[in-house]
Design a protein around this motif. Sequence first.
Motif, mmCIF file in Angstrom:
data_model
loop_
_atom_site.group_PDB
_atom_site.id
_atom_site.type_symbol
_atom_site.label_atom_id
_atom_site.label_comp_id
_atom_site.label_asym_id
_atom_site.label_seq_id
_atom_site.Cartn_x
_atom_site.Cartn_y
_atom_site.Cartn_z
ATOM 1 N N MET A 1 1.633 66.938 32.814
ATOM 2 C CA MET A 1 1.219 67.454 31.511
ATOM 3 C C MET A 1 1.710 68.892 31.357
ATOM 4 N N ASP A 2 2.325 69.172 30.223
ATOM 5 C CA ASP A 2 2.774 70.524 29.904
ATOM 6 C C ASP A 2 1.862 71.100 28.831
ATOM 7 N N TYR A 3 1.484 72.351 29.003
ATOM 8 C CA TYR A 3 0.535 72.985 28.093
ATOM 9 C C TYR A 3 1.255 73.997 27.202
ATOM 10 N N ILE A 4 1.115 73.786 25.896
ATOM 11 C CA ILE A 4 1.797 74.606 24.902
ATOM 12 C C ILE A 4 0.754 75.292 24.026
ATOM 13 N N ALA A 5 0.982 76.548 23.704
ATOM 14 C CA ALA A 5 0.157 77.265 22.737
ATOM 15 C C ALA A 5 1.049 77.657 21.565
#
Length: 198
Positions: A1-5
């Motif tokens: 899982m990649d976390y983007i803001a």
Amino acid sequence: MDYIAIIGDGFSVGSKGSGGDPDAWPSLIRPLLQRQGHVIQANTSAASTYGYIPRGPEGRKFHDIAPRVVGKNTDVVVLFGASRDKTMLPDGARLASLVSLTMQRVQHIAPDARLLVIGPAVMGPQPPDDVMQVRDIVREQALAYGATFVDPLAEGWFTSQELANDKGRPNPAGQILLAEKIAPLIAEQLAGAPAPPS
């Protein structure tokens, strides 16, 4: 899982006026990135009144929004916009300090995150001079903080008015265009992001 803001202005909202709208580019990038092997979780805060400088009583500064959507595990932070920040001009030094404060806060919260700075963007083939000046200030600060800067004005993302809605923001076709342009940029940032701890 990649976390983007994702923190954005009116170019990052869809039909309901929210960055989380299913027809806004922050939502449309998910399947595009998944095809490239990236399953993402995106925390988004966007509105037409947001910017490095807020607009009106409902406005919010990007640097105040950052703690809401950026976490220590964030891999990529996207800052999009600033065309309305031309209202700060001719005080370019004040604008530069607020842009710098935003990037400083992002790096403090997520020191390992890649920072992708996009914008400002406007509709039409001839961007106003004051928006170009805002672009120059944002670009200078982005580069000073080691961010990747992308220039929709120079790249002519919105030279066609057919991509605008009646509020001068991207219509559904414009949001699709944004998703198709931004998803590869985020994928490039993820490719260069540090590996998660084992």
